[in-house]
Design an enzyme around this catalytic site. Structure first.
Site, PDB file in Angstrom:
ATOM      1  CB  CYS A 189      -0.929   0.001   1.214  1.00  0.00           C
ATOM      2  SG  CYS A 189      -1.940   1.489   1.321  1.00  0.00           S
ATOM      3  NE  ARG A 231       2.510   0.805   3.392  1.00  0.00           N
ATOM      4  CZ  ARG A 231       3.628   0.099   3.453  1.00  0.00           C
ATOM      5  NH1 ARG A 231       3.948  -0.513   4.580  1.00  0.00           N
ATOM      6  NH2 ARG A 231       4.426  -0.015   2.408  1.00  0.00           N
ATOM      7  CD1 TRP A 260      -7.624   8.599  -1.464  1.00  0.00           C
ATOM      8  CD2 TRP A 260      -8.397   8.814   0.627  1.00  0.00           C
ATOM      9  NE1 TRP A 260      -6.691   9.293  -0.738  1.00  0.00           N
ATOM     10  CE2 TRP A 260      -7.135   9.441   0.554  1.00  0.00           C
ATOM     11  CE3 TRP A 260      -9.091   8.818   1.861  1.00  0.00           C
ATOM     12  CZ2 TRP A 260      -6.542  10.066   1.661  1.00  0.00           C
ATOM     13  CZ3 TRP A 260      -8.492   9.439   2.947  1.00  0.00           C
ATOM     14  CH2 TRP A 260      -7.236  10.061   2.833  1.00  0.00           C
ATOM     15  CD  GLU A 319      -5.846   1.739  -6.095  1.00  0.00           C
ATOM     16  OE1 GLU A 319      -5.994   0.619  -5.594  1.00  0.00           O
ATOM     17  OE2 GLU A 319      -6.185   2.794  -5.509  1.00  0.00           O
TER      18      GLU A 319
HETATM   19  N1  ARG Z   1      -6.737  -1.792  -6.852  1.00  0.00           N
HETATM   20  C1  ARG Z   1      -8.030  -2.086  -6.299  1.00  0.00           C
HETATM   21  C2  ARG Z   1      -9.121  -1.592  -7.245  1.00  0.00           C
HETATM   22  O1  ARG Z   1      -8.817  -1.037  -8.248  1.00  0.00           O
HETATM   23  C3  ARG Z   1      -8.224  -1.430  -4.953  1.00  0.00           C
HETATM   24  C4  ARG Z   1      -7.188  -1.775  -3.914  1.00  0.00           C
HETATM   25  C5  ARG Z   1      -7.226  -0.859  -2.716  1.00  0.00           C
HETATM   26  N2  ARG Z   1      -6.991   0.483  -3.093  1.00  0.00           N
HETATM   27  C6  ARG Z   1      -7.030   1.557  -2.277  1.00  0.00           C
HETATM   28  N3  ARG Z   1      -6.814   2.721  -2.774  1.00  0.00           N
HETATM   29  N4  ARG Z   1      -7.283   1.414  -0.988  1.00  0.00           N
HETATM   30  O2  ARG Z   1     -10.290  -1.701  -6.997  1.00  0.00           O
END
Ligand code: ARG
Length: 455
Positions: free
Chosen positions: A145, A148, A319, A324
């Site tokens: 992560c 953090r 968030w 991602e």
């Molecule tokens: N990578 C994952 C997604 O696209 C989420 C993982 C957690 N990500 C976060 N920002 N807490 O759905």
């Protein structure tokens, strides 16, 4: 063929139990005071039956495959080999807790009390403070992560007395609403009942509370998220009915499994599902693609392990970082694979890789994601900002005299890696506890919809 008297008794008992089960289900749905829609309402489980212990957490002794849970497990029963491991892990955690929380009072009496509790029951119950600290440190220790820096801000919903499927589902939906917080997303974890020697904890099958279905089309292509094509078809076999006209962003039902009830499916209420429609700040046609993404990523199939106690159902969220969604979920060729279509619409020359049409399209998809979340007032961060924050976090951890494990392959953003400072260095890699663990069987269930944890 005449039926013997005992057979009649067994049969009528079974019918009675079935009726009670169906009634309680309806009751749960009504009590929920909202649409807690139970999908595929067919009782495919006996009311109670022996189950399998969960796969072991770190440092745990693996249980024999099919030991009945109704009787205490010999290795986990008081004084057993497994309870020795719990003692060691508990002591280590309580030392950490007291070292970092001097206001928490004397460590000695607490450790002694916990050791007695483990001797008697094979496990122990965290105080609310220990649980909150343990969950926050599990985040702090999560090597994958990048976000953090805010580990202390994690809010804890202590739901350790909740263990039946209907209530787990309902609290998950509440989690989604409370964490969304009108767009100002709150990092949050809901901790459901822990594993215990005489009763395994509930399991959430889904990888996240909100995930989109993937429907295999006759031509072999997938409508929706290809990552969940196998999960989706399994849930359809189990009785889930997709919308009449399936779409690319149909929210999958939540599957909660308990040892007593087996797997049960729950349709998410609309109020729990907040989504952002995607548009581009300049490219007007982008909105016509009809794309959207959910606001809150709540990971729901990893096991939280604190001081030898294991919480397999502990969904948590932060968030999103834009990449991602924009680079991976929408960009990966085995996910929504939007790069070629966006490049065409942009009028790029896709006949030659050297025009870098992929890179250029990817950037615009990512701009659309960041722009749309911001325009809708939903928390999101970009990978440059978040990379800088992560280095601040590393510095702080170092100053506090702590090791901060990080996995380079996960920390470095999936686009423009070398433009971010996290690219240009190495990290500590050794696993620290407390932490979140991905059990192989849970990971398999999240992608393939089975096999059940308690067959
Ligand atoms: N990578 C994952 C997604 O696209 C989420 C993982 C957690 N990500 C976060 N920002 N807490 O759905």
């Amino acid at each position: 063929m005449p039926i013997s008297r005992p057979a009649v008794v067994v049969l009528s008992l079974a019918i009675l139990l079935l009726a009670v089960r169906i009634c309680t289900r309806q009751l749960i749905a009504v009590q929920a005071g909202e649409q807690l829609l139970q999908v595929g309402d067919r009782p495919w489980r006996r009311v109670s039956r022996p189950g399998k212990r969960a796969s072991p957490g770190p440092g745990r002794v693996r249980a024999r495959p099919s030991h009945p849970v109704s009787r205490p497990h010999p290795e986990r029963s008081p004084g057993g080999a497994d309870s020795e491991l719990v003692r060691v892990a508990a002591k280590e955690f309580l030392e950490l807790f007291h070292a970092e929380n001097p206001q928490a009072g004397w460590m000695g009496p607490r450790i002694a009390a916990v050791m007695r509790e483990i001797d008697l029951t094979g496990t122990y119950w965290h105080t609310a403070e220990e649980l909150a600290f343990g969950a926050r440190v599990a985040w702090r220790n999560n090597a994958r992560c990048i976000g953090r820096l805010y580990w202390r801000s994690l809010q804890i919903r202590d739901l350790r007395t909740v263990s039946d499927a209907g209530h787990v589902a309902r609290h998950c939906f509440d989690h989604l609403r409370v964490a969304h917080n009108g767009g100002k997303i709150r990092p949050m974890i809901s901790v459901f009942a822990p594993e215990s020697p005489n009763r395994p904890a509930p399991r959430i099958w889904n990888e996240q509370l909100i995930r989109y279905a993937g429907y295999e089309q006759p031509d072999g292509r997938v409508l929706g998220d290809p990552r969940y094509r196998s999960f989706t078809s399994k849930l359809i076999q189990r009785g889930w009915q997709p919308p009449e006209t399936p779409g690319a962003f149909d929210v999958l039902p939540l599957v909660v499994e308990t040892v007593d009830e087996g797997p049960r499916m729950f349709q998410l209420p609309g109020t729990a599902v907040n989504e952002v429609p995607l548009e581009h700040p300049e490219l007007e046609w982008f909105a016509d693609l009809g794309l959207r993404w959910h606001a809150v990523p709540v990971i729901s199939n990893t096991r939280l392990v604190i001081g030898g106690v294991s919480y397999p159902a502990a969904p948590f969220n932060g968030w999103y970082m834009g990449t991602e969604i924009g680079a991976r979920n929408l960009g990966d060729s085995d996910r929504y694979a939007l790069v070629p279509e966006v490049a065409e619409r942009m009028g790029l020359d896709t006949s030659d890789e050297a025009t870098l049409w992929r890179d250029r399209a990817l950037v615009e998809i990512n701009r659309a994601v960041l722009h749309s979340f911001n325009a809708n007032g939903v928390s999101i961060t970009d990978h440059h900002t978040e990379s800088r924050r992560f280095l601040i976090h590393l510095e702080r951890e170092e100053r506090a005299g702590r090791r901060c494990p990080a996995d380079w392959t996960w920390i470095v953003p999936p686009m423009s890696g070398s433009q971010t400072p996290v690219f240009h260095r190495y990290y500590e890699t050794e696993t620290q506890l407390p932490n979140f663990f991905a059990d192989p069987d849970a990971a398999h269930r999240a992608l393939h919809g089975g096999p059940p944890a308690f067959p």
